[in-house]
Design a protein around this motif. Structure first.
Motif, PDB file in Angstrom:
ATOM      1  N   ILE A   1       4.994   1.498   3.705  1.00  0.00           N
ATOM      2  CA  ILE A   1       6.223   1.931   4.372  1.00  0.00           C
ATOM      3  C   ILE A   1       6.812   3.078   3.568  1.00  0.00           C
ATOM      4  N   SER A   2       7.169   4.145   4.262  1.00  0.00           N
ATOM      5  CA  SER A   2       7.685   5.335   3.591  1.00  0.00           C
ATOM      6  C   SER A   2       9.028   5.739   4.190  1.00  0.00           C
ATOM      7  N   ALA A   3       9.948   6.151   3.338  1.00  0.00           N
ATOM      8  CA  ALA A   3      11.237   6.690   3.775  1.00  0.00           C
ATOM      9  C   ALA A   3      11.414   8.065   3.149  1.00  0.00           C
ATOM     10  N   PHE A   4      11.834   9.042   3.955  1.00  0.00           N
ATOM     11  CA  PHE A   4      11.945  10.407   3.446  1.00  0.00           C
ATOM     12  C   PHE A   4      12.808  11.251   4.374  1.00  0.00           C
ATOM     13  N   THR A   5      13.247  12.392   3.847  1.00  0.00           N
ATOM     14  CA  THR A   5      13.869  13.420   4.679  1.00  0.00           C
ATOM     15  C   THR A   5      12.910  14.598   4.752  1.00  0.00           C
ATOM     16  N   ALA A   6      12.857  15.218   5.918  1.00  0.00           N
ATOM     17  CA  ALA A   6      11.894  16.302   6.130  1.00  0.00           C
ATOM     18  C   ALA A   6      12.542  17.473   6.846  1.00  0.00           C
ATOM     19  N   ARG A   7      12.018  18.644   6.549  1.00  0.00           N
ATOM     20  CA  ARG A   7      12.368  19.868   7.282  1.00  0.00           C
ATOM     21  C   ARG A   7      11.065  20.427   7.849  1.00  0.00           C
ATOM     22  N   THR A   8      11.025  20.620   9.154  1.00  0.00           N
ATOM     23  CA  THR A   8       9.809  21.114   9.789  1.00  0.00           C
ATOM     24  C   THR A   8      10.149  22.247  10.734  1.00  0.00           C
ATOM     25  N   SER A   9       9.117  22.834  11.326  1.00  0.00           N
ATOM     26  CA  SER A   9       9.325  23.909  12.298  1.00  0.00           C
ATOM     27  C   SER A   9      10.004  23.407  13.565  1.00  0.00           C
ATOM     28  N   ALA A  10       9.968  22.083  13.809  1.00  0.00           N
ATOM     29  CA  ALA A  10      10.478  21.540  15.065  1.00  0.00           C
ATOM     30  C   ALA A  10      11.669  20.604  14.901  1.00  0.00           C
ATOM     31  N   PHE A  11      11.863  20.027  13.735  1.00  0.00           N
ATOM     32  CA  PHE A  11      12.970  19.098  13.557  1.00  0.00           C
ATOM     33  C   PHE A  11      13.340  19.019  12.078  1.00  0.00           C
ATOM     34  N   THR A  12      14.508  18.489  11.822  1.00  0.00           N
ATOM     35  CA  THR A  12      14.921  18.196  10.452  1.00  0.00           C
ATOM     36  C   THR A  12      15.701  16.894  10.480  1.00  0.00           C
ATOM     37  N   GLY A  13      15.449  16.030   9.505  1.00  0.00           N
ATOM     38  CA  GLY A  13      16.147  14.760   9.482  1.00  0.00           C
ATOM     39  C   GLY A  13      15.419  13.708   8.680  1.00  0.00           C
ATOM     40  N   MET A  14      15.831  12.466   8.857  1.00  0.00           N
ATOM     41  CA  MET A  14      15.302  11.341   8.098  1.00  0.00           C
ATOM     42  C   MET A  14      14.315  10.550   8.948  1.00  0.00           C
ATOM     43  N   ARG A  15      13.253  10.047   8.303  1.00  0.00           N
ATOM     44  CA  ARG A  15      12.277   9.206   8.987  1.00  0.00           C
ATOM     45  C   ARG A  15      11.897   8.030   8.090  1.00  0.00           C
ATOM     46  N   LEU A  16      11.654   6.905   8.726  1.00  0.00           N
ATOM     47  CA  LEU A  16      10.991   5.783   8.077  1.00  0.00           C
ATOM     48  C   LEU A  16       9.708   5.534   8.853  1.00  0.00           C
ATOM     49  N   GLU A  17       8.566   5.591   8.172  1.00  0.00           N
ATOM     50  CA  GLU A  17       7.277   5.448   8.832  1.00  0.00           C
ATOM     51  C   GLU A  17       6.507   4.279   8.232  1.00  0.00           C
ATOM     52  N   CYS A  18       5.747   3.587   9.073  1.00  0.00           N
ATOM     53  CA  CYS A  18       4.911   2.468   8.655  1.00  0.00           C
ATOM     54  C   CYS A  18       3.453   2.809   8.933  1.00  0.00           C
ATOM     55  N   TYR A  19       2.608   2.614   7.941  1.00  0.00           N
ATOM     56  CA  TYR A  19       1.197   2.979   8.064  1.00  0.00           C
ATOM     57  C   TYR A  19       0.301   1.782   7.753  1.00  0.00           C
ATOM     58  N   ILE A  20      -0.828   1.724   8.450  1.00  0.00           N
ATOM     59  CA  ILE A  20      -1.927   0.855   8.064  1.00  0.00           C
ATOM     60  C   ILE A  20      -3.016   1.769   7.518  1.00  0.00           C
ATOM     61  N   ILE A  21      -3.552   1.460   6.348  1.00  0.00           N
ATOM     62  CA  ILE A  21      -4.592   2.293   5.763  1.00  0.00           C
ATOM     63  C   ILE A  21      -5.949   1.792   6.259  1.00  0.00           C
ATOM     64  N   ALA A  22      -6.706   2.696   6.854  1.00  0.00           N
ATOM     65  CA  ALA A  22      -7.986   2.340   7.466  1.00  0.00           C
ATOM     66  C   ALA A  22      -9.029   3.381   7.094  1.00  0.00           C
ATOM     67  N   ARG A  23     -10.250   3.129   7.535  1.00  0.00           N
ATOM     68  CA  ARG A  23     -11.331   4.091   7.325  1.00  0.00           C
ATOM     69  C   ARG A  23     -11.856   4.557   8.680  1.00  0.00           C
ATOM     70  N   ASN A  24     -11.976   5.871   8.832  1.00  0.00           N
ATOM     71  CA  ASN A  24     -12.570   6.438  10.035  1.00  0.00           C
ATOM     72  C   ASN A  24     -14.072   6.171   9.985  1.00  0.00           C
ATOM     73  N   ILE A  25     -14.576   5.379  10.908  1.00  0.00           N
ATOM     74  CA  ILE A  25     -15.971   4.954  10.861  1.00  0.00           C
ATOM     75  C   ILE A  25     -16.911   6.148  10.991  1.00  0.00           C
ATOM     76  N   LYS A  26     -16.546   7.120  11.804  1.00  0.00           N
ATOM     77  CA  LYS A  26     -17.415   8.274  12.046  1.00  0.00           C
ATOM     78  C   LYS A  26     -17.501   9.182  10.833  1.00  0.00           C
ATOM     79  N   THR A  27     -16.351   9.499  10.223  1.00  0.00           N
ATOM     80  CA  THR A  27     -16.328  10.462   9.116  1.00  0.00           C
ATOM     81  C   THR A  27     -16.384   9.782   7.748  1.00  0.00           C
ATOM     82  N   GLY A  28     -16.044   8.505   7.695  1.00  0.00           N
ATOM     83  CA  GLY A  28     -15.983   7.806   6.418  1.00  0.00           C
ATOM     84  C   GLY A  28     -14.706   8.059   5.646  1.00  0.00           C
ATOM     85  N   LEU A  29     -13.787   8.857   6.198  1.00  0.00           N
ATOM     86  CA  LEU A  29     -12.553   9.199   5.496  1.00  0.00           C
ATOM     87  C   LEU A  29     -11.537   8.070   5.568  1.00  0.00           C
TER      88      LEU A  29
END
Length: 337
Positions: A102-130
């Motif tokens: 889980i990540s919390a951060f503030t960001a400035r981008t070409s399209a928006f600016t503001g705060m986000r909280l994002e949740c990730y599952i870490i996985a492996r791409n079967i095709k690329t191995g990444l």
């Protein structure tokens, strides 16, 4: 990259972010969210083909906290097709687990600016191995877009991400609709710089996709373009120096009361997203450096601009006004004669 090349990359990626344009883009986003999802998807495709680069800057002090996945079957079901759960760690030479981060951060981008909280599952791409960061859920206090929901955003109230004079980081997020909450106090003074797990932070950011609450058949993996030095090290925050008061995110597949590790980046992180990049174009650091050099050498390309939105709106307003005046004059003449 050398220090001088990094400076050039930082300055050029910053040049893609203009507040006056973000304001206009955010304004249009409120209209776009009422369009059918297929139309929204076509708008995004057209924009990506016309505007090659999007700037994305994460400001200090971006916060990450990891949790061991307790229900592997449920977590696997949340992944898009072509991915499998894998084990990793936030910091180098630490015990590896299947992780939710889980990540919390503030960001400035070409399209928006503001705060986000994002949740990730870490996985492996079967095709690329990444290794891949799969965005499974998020809340934000600004406009956004994802394959499942289209143009959306403004989902969180409160959405607090702030530091205090006492060396604390405060995070307080609650979804207006979802009602999911994350609230924490982090003692930044307790952090010690440690080396990060390279495969997670460098390789993983070459392959980002959507799953969980955001899984959709239209989703296509994308790559962040960045100087790998960004992901060399970060502050490791002892768990005893973090007070997570509430966390109801991803609670069906983790024990939210038992985080594994926590990291804070005390400096700005500069990324670009090449929107016209073919899938699987970046699979190594060599590919990253090639894309960075291409970006630094390239000039004259179209960037996101508020004028692209304001001019058509102004033309529409003028045409509408002229039509109304013509109708009024026509009716007045009919009435007089």
């Amino acid at each position: 990259m050398t220090k001088e090349e990094n400076r050039a990359f930082v300055k050029k990626s910053e040049s893609l972010i203009k507040p006056r344009d973000i304001t206009a883009i955010s304004f249009l986003g409120d209209f776009n969210k009422y369009l059918p999802k297929k139309v929204q998807h076509k708008i995004m495709q057209k924009g990506s083909s016309m505007i090659p680069y999007m700037g994305f800057v994460v400001d200090p002090y971006c916060f990450f906290v990891s949790y061991k996945i307790t229900d592997r079957a449920a977590a696997q079901a949340m992944l898009p097709d072509g991915y499998e759960l894998t084990e990793t760690s936030v910091f180098n030479k630490k015990e590896k687990h299947p992780l939710v981060i889980i990540s919390a951060f503030t960001a400035r981008t070409s399209a928006f600016t503001g705060m986000r909280l994002e949740c990730y599952i870490i996985a492996r791409n079967i095709k690329t191995g990444l290794l891949s960061w799969i965005i499974a859920d998020y809340e934000t206090n600004t406009n956004s877009h994802d394959p499942r929901n289209g143009f959306c955003g403004y989902t969180s109230d409160p959405a607090v991400f702030a530091t205090t004079p006492y060396g604390e980081l405060l995070v307080d997020v609650k979804g207006s609709v979802s009602k999911r909450e994350f609230s924490a106090k982090v003692d930044l003074n307790a952090g010690k710089t440690e080396k990060l797990e390279e495969s997670l932070w460098v390789e993983g950011n070459m392959s980002v996709d959507y799953g969980g609450e955001l899984k959709h058949e239209s989703s296509v993996p994308f790559s962040l373009i960045f100087d790998p030095v960004l992901m060399k090290e970060a502050l490791r925050i002892p768990l005893k120096s973090i007070d997570i008061e509430k966390n109801s995110f991803m609670d069906t597949i983790i024990n939210s009361e038992q985080p594994v590790d926590a990291a804070v980046f005390p400096y700005s992180q500069h990324f670009i997203i090449r929107q016209d990049l073919r899938e699987e174009s970046i699979t190594s650091e060599k590919d990253l450096f090639y894309q960075i050099k291409t970006f630094l050498d390239r000039s004259g390309f179209k960037t996101m601009s508020g004028d692209d939105i304001k001019k058509p709106l102004f033309r529409g307003m003028i045409i509408s006004t002229l039509v109304n005046i013509a109708i009024i004059l026509f009716l007045l003449i009919q009435w007089l004669f």
